[in-house]
Design an enzyme around this catalytic site. Structure first.
Site, PDB file in Angstrom:
ATOM      1  N   ALA A  15       0.833  -1.208   0.000  1.00 33.36           N
ATOM      2  CA  ALA A  15       0.000   0.000   0.000  1.00 33.36           C
ATOM      3  C   ALA A  15       0.870   1.261   0.000  1.00 33.36           C
ATOM      4  O   ALA A  15       0.648   2.193  -0.786  1.00 33.36           O
ATOM      5  CB  ALA A  15      -0.933  -0.014   1.201  1.00 33.36           C
ATOM      6  N   VAL A  46       2.027 -11.366   2.404  1.00 32.82           N
ATOM      7  CA  VAL A  46       1.176 -12.150   1.496  1.00 32.82           C
ATOM      8  C   VAL A  46       0.521 -11.184   0.504  1.00 32.82           C
ATOM      9  O   VAL A  46       0.690  -9.984   0.604  1.00 32.82           O
ATOM     10  CB  VAL A  46       0.067 -12.923   2.255  1.00 32.82           C
ATOM     11  CG1 VAL A  46       0.590 -14.188   2.872  1.00 32.82           C
ATOM     12  CG2 VAL A  46      -0.598 -12.042   3.288  1.00 32.82           C
ATOM     13  N   LYS A  77      -2.815 -14.616 -15.049  1.00 31.01           N
ATOM     14  CA  LYS A  77      -4.026 -15.135 -14.400  1.00 31.01           C
ATOM     15  C   LYS A  77      -5.238 -14.810 -15.264  1.00 31.01           C
ATOM     16  O   LYS A  77      -5.478 -13.643 -15.580  1.00 31.01           O
ATOM     17  CB  LYS A  77      -4.146 -14.489 -13.008  1.00 31.01           C
ATOM     18  CG  LYS A  77      -5.457 -14.810 -12.319  1.00 31.01           C
ATOM     19  CD  LYS A  77      -5.516 -14.243 -10.914  1.00 31.01           C
ATOM     20  CE  LYS A  77      -6.901 -14.433 -10.339  1.00 31.01           C
ATOM     21  NZ  LYS A  77      -7.087 -13.762  -9.056  1.00 31.01           N
TER      22      LYS A  77
HETATM   23  C1  LIG Z   1      -4.003 -14.002   4.151  1.00 24.81           C
HETATM   24  C2  LIG Z   1      -3.958 -12.867   3.187  1.00 24.81           C
HETATM   25  C3  LIG Z   1      -3.915 -13.123   1.822  1.00 24.81           C
HETATM   26  C4  LIG Z   1      -3.918 -12.077   0.906  1.00 24.81           C
HETATM   27  N1  LIG Z   1      -3.926 -12.338  -0.431  1.00 24.81           N
HETATM   28  C5  LIG Z   1      -4.078 -11.317  -1.292  1.00 24.81           C
HETATM   29  C6  LIG Z   1      -4.166 -11.541  -2.676  1.00 24.81           C
HETATM   30  O1  LIG Z   1      -4.072 -12.668  -3.155  1.00 24.81           O
HETATM   31  N2  LIG Z   1      -4.348 -10.489  -3.491  1.00 24.81           N
HETATM   32  C7  LIG Z   1      -4.450  -9.220  -3.008  1.00 24.81           C
HETATM   33  O2  LIG Z   1      -4.674  -8.291  -3.786  1.00 24.81           O
HETATM   34  N3  LIG Z   1      -4.284  -8.970  -1.705  1.00 24.81           N
HETATM   35  C8  LIG Z   1      -4.123  -9.972  -0.839  1.00 24.81           C
HETATM   36  N4  LIG Z   1      -3.985  -9.709   0.485  1.00 24.81           N
HETATM   37  C9  LIG Z   1      -3.916  -8.334   0.942  1.00 24.81           C
HETATM   38  C10 LIG Z   1      -2.520  -7.767   0.713  1.00 24.81           C
HETATM   39  O3  LIG Z   1      -1.566  -8.574   1.347  1.00 24.81           O
HETATM   40  C11 LIG Z   1      -2.457  -6.365   1.283  1.00 24.81           C
HETATM   41  O4  LIG Z   1      -3.555  -5.633   0.853  1.00 24.81           O
HETATM   42  C12 LIG Z   1      -1.216  -5.661   0.813  1.00 24.81           C
HETATM   43  O5  LIG Z   1      -0.080  -6.423   1.029  1.00 24.81           O
HETATM   44  C13 LIG Z   1      -1.078  -4.321   1.470  1.00 24.81           C
HETATM   45  O6  LIG Z   1      -0.652  -4.430   2.779  1.00 24.81           O
HETATM   46  P1  LIG Z   1      -0.306  -3.088   3.518  1.00 24.81           P
HETATM   47  O7  LIG Z   1       0.769  -2.387   2.779  1.00 24.81           O
HETATM   48  O8  LIG Z   1      -1.562  -2.350   3.781  1.00 24.81           O
HETATM   49  O9  LIG Z   1       0.211  -3.573   4.952  1.00 24.81           O
HETATM   50  P2  LIG Z   1       1.612  -4.260   5.392  1.00 24.81           P
HETATM   51  O10 LIG Z   1       2.184  -5.130   4.354  1.00 24.81           O
HETATM   52  O11 LIG Z   1       1.345  -4.866   6.741  1.00 24.81           O
HETATM   53  O12 LIG Z   1       2.584  -3.036   5.569  1.00 24.81           O
HETATM   54  C14 LIG Z   1       2.545  -2.209   6.709  1.00 24.81           C
HETATM   55  C15 LIG Z   1       3.763  -1.325   6.716  1.00 24.81           C
HETATM   56  O13 LIG Z   1       3.655  -0.420   7.817  1.00 24.81           O
HETATM   57  C16 LIG Z   1       4.896  -0.406   8.512  1.00 24.81           C
HETATM   58  N5  LIG Z   1       4.644  -0.054   9.904  1.00 24.81           N
HETATM   59  C17 LIG Z   1       3.681  -0.541  10.724  1.00 24.81           C
HETATM   60  N6  LIG Z   1       3.794   0.025  11.941  1.00 24.81           N
HETATM   61  C18 LIG Z   1       4.821   0.891  11.875  1.00 24.81           C
HETATM   62  C19 LIG Z   1       5.428   1.773  12.790  1.00 24.81           C
HETATM   63  N7  LIG Z   1       5.024   1.874  14.072  1.00 24.81           N
HETATM   64  N8  LIG Z   1       6.464   2.510  12.366  1.00 24.81           N
HETATM   65  C20 LIG Z   1       6.918   2.434  11.085  1.00 24.81           C
HETATM   66  N9  LIG Z   1       6.388   1.616  10.180  1.00 24.81           N
HETATM   67  C21 LIG Z   1       5.355   0.850  10.577  1.00 24.81           C
HETATM   68  C22 LIG Z   1       5.440  -1.816   8.340  1.00 24.81           C
HETATM   69  O14 LIG Z   1       6.806  -1.870   8.585  1.00 24.81           O
HETATM   70  C23 LIG Z   1       5.080  -2.055   6.889  1.00 24.81           C
HETATM   71  O15 LIG Z   1       6.068  -1.483   6.076  1.00 24.81           O
HETATM   72  C24 LIG Z   1      -3.945 -10.742   1.399  1.00 24.81           C
HETATM   73  C25 LIG Z   1      -3.932 -10.498   2.766  1.00 24.81           C
HETATM   74  C26 LIG Z   1      -3.950 -11.545   3.667  1.00 24.81           C
HETATM   75  C27 LIG Z   1      -3.951 -11.246   5.129  1.00 24.81           C
END
Ligand SMILES: Cc1cc2nc3c(=O)[nH]c(=O)nc-3n(C[C@H](O)[C@H](O)[C@H](O)COP(=O)(O)OP(=O)(O)OC[C@H]3O[C@@H](n4cnc5c(N)ncnc54)[C@H](O)[C@@H]3O)c2cc1C
Length: 500
Positions: A15, A46, A77
């Protein structure tokens, strides 16, 4: 009127880096953009399957598709195969793109419904180029020069390693002036007069102020929830899965151009083929299955040698009450979560970024723009939620307490209306800009055993013989096209092989 000058993105998962990449591409240095991420905390690790809209996002960034696939160990896909969802032994594919072609005013499935009721139609899968190609493990990109052929309508998305994608985009964004700050956010300071975020404080004491904050901190929702207490709408009663275990295995078995989802006693298992490995996971409800049993089921059902320790994850399906609150927008897992059954999370990230850009405020943060963002985002979330619920609700399975619960549960009125309409005579209408088009709903309705009682009366404009001829023609053209397509493995090896 004062414009924004500093944007702080908290979080460097998919994200955070997708947001930084697009903002840096579009705004070309207009804003000072910083991404804070913590290697120690890491990312969710993931997220590998997508829907075709991701191509648009990559195009906006100007990425070369073959290079992107090489750098992310990606594959193609064409859809998702659902095994055992209707009942044990059942199987259908939700293929992307069109089904057959329209005739007069009607979609192809209306003619199929009539012919099928007379026993004169083939399996519905034979009328979708995407599904027919998927079943043959064939792949090629759509060729727009062949306008009259189904090959012009092939619609593809990707499987890829999300960690490599975030890394790729991190380099991309930093090349375009985004500053990366390693470290943990230890505190968030809100303005006392209006509750807007003023700054974050890092664990080494540095204070980072900004005008606009994007919370990409993952499930914890560091800004939107922990600091701003925005609140969360819990949808677990409709989507009871709340746990996942993910584990990669050696690439083995068919290199399928589709994701496989196999129903399990209290949830389902995914299989995602990448170039260097196969991604697997088990999504389940902790109310109906304990973690050790879920892990055993997953590990007993891999088609290659296990490559790492299983990763356990907990989640609550739902979304923030306000995804944009004051001067903070939540993007990614911090905004909410819908289980990955239809691979929609990365899409929700991409559409939130684009919507945020379209409604980017000046420093006065006019409430009308914020409300519009939240209205559009809620609509998108709720319609995807309904589509996912349909897979659970429309089942004949009654073999476990989990499936009995799903079969018997009440569903949102917005979904019930669609089910009732389709059950009558196969009609479905896409609402405004909801993500899934009619073709997606039709395939899942039929695949999950919702058989319409009738068909659209306009079908009778054509004689039975004309209807059968129309369908036969679609089927035979599709089958000839699939015959000449290369296999998925050959196509990837020829166009976008990743380094070993
Ligand atoms: C089981 C599972 C399967 C999935 N499969 C799919 C799929 O097939 N297709 C799909 O489109 N999506 C899928 N997703 C969703 C996808 O993984 C997420 O939408 C995507 O990876 C985005 O994650 P994110 O960046 O929001 O969060 P995260 O990857 O958790 O990143 C969070 C970031 O915030 C940082 N952070 C957190 N707290 C702090 C702090 N206090 N200080 C500094 N940095 C901090 C972390 O270090 C990290 O860099 C899946 C999710 C799950 C749970």
């Amino acid at each position: 009127m004062r414009q924004l000058s500093r944007i702080l993105i908290v979080g460097g998962g998919s994200a955070g880096w997708m947001t930084a990449a697009l903002l840096s591409r579009l705004f070309k240095g207009l804003y000072e953009i910083t991404v804070v991420e913590s290697r120690e905390i890491g990312t969710v690790g993931v997220g590998e399957a997508t829907i075709p809209a991701i191509k648009k996002f990559n195009e906006l960034l100007g990425l070369d598709e073959n290079e992107f696939l090489q750098r992310t160990q990606g594959s193609f896909k064409l859809g998702i195969q659902f095994n055992d969802w209707l009942r044990p032994g059942s199987s259908y594919i939700h293929g992307f793109g069109v089904i057959g072609r329209d005739l007069e005013w009607l979609r192809c499935h209306q003619y199929w419904l009539k012919a099928n009721s007379q026993g004169r139609a083939a399996d519905f899968a034979n009328y979708s180029i995407n599904t027919a190609a998927a079943l043959g493990n064939k792949f090629m990109r759509a060729d727009p020069r062949m306008a009259e052929s189904p090959i012009a309508h092939l619609a593809h998305a990707f499987h890829f390693d999300a960690g490599l994608y975030a890394k790729y985009l991190s380099g991309y964004a930093q090349d375009r002036g985004v500053r990366r700050r390693e470290g943990k956010v230890a505190d968030v300071t809100l303005r006392s007069n209006d509750g807007f975020i003023q700054s974050v404080t890092m664990d080494d004491g540095e204070v980072i102020p900004a005008d606009f904050f994007v919370d990409c901190s993952g499930f914890r929702g560091l800004l939107i929830e922990q600091a701003m207490k925005t609140g969360y709408e819990d949808w677990t009663h409709w989507l009871p899965c709340d746990r996942a275990i993910a584990v990669p295995c050696e690439r083995s078995g068919d290199f399928t151009p589709y994701t496989r989802s196999t129903a399990r006693p209290a949830g389902w298992q995914w299989r995602i083929p990448l170039q260097h490995r196969t991604g697997n996971g088990h999504v389940y409800s902790s109310q109906y299955m304990d973690d050790d049993e879920a892990e055993r089921i997953l590990c007993d059902n891999l088609d290659g040698a296990q490559r790492a320790e299983p990763l356990r994850l907990c989640f609550v399906t739902g979304k923030r009450k306000k995804i944009w609150n004051r001067n903070c927008v939540a993007i990614g897992l911090s905004s909410g979560f819908l289980e990955p059954l239809e691979s929609t999370s990365l899409h929700l990230i991409q559409s939130a970024i684009i919507r945020m850009v379209r409604l980017l405020p000046d420093a006065s943060f006019d409430q009308a723009g914020i409300d519009e963002f939240n209205r559009q985002t809620d609509f998108e979330y709720e319609r995807i939620r309904d589509f996912i619920i349909l897979h659970y609700k429309a089942t004949e399975r009654a073999d476990t307490p989990f499936w009995r619960y799903c079969r018997d549960m009440e569903v949102p009125a917005t979904l019930q209306r669609k089910i009732d309409l389709f059950r009558a005579n196969g009609r479905i209408f896409r609402e405004d800009e909801e993500l899934f088009a009619e073709e997606s709903w039709i395939q899942v309705f039929l695949g999950q055993g919702i058989s319409p009682r009738g068909y659209d009366p306009l079908v009778d404009i054509k004689s039975d013989a004309q209807t059968v001829e129309f369908l036969d023609n679609i089927e035979s053209v599709i089958s000839k096209c699939v015959e000449v397509m290369p296999t998925h493995a050959d196509y990837v090896a020829r166009t976008c092989p990743a380094p070993e």
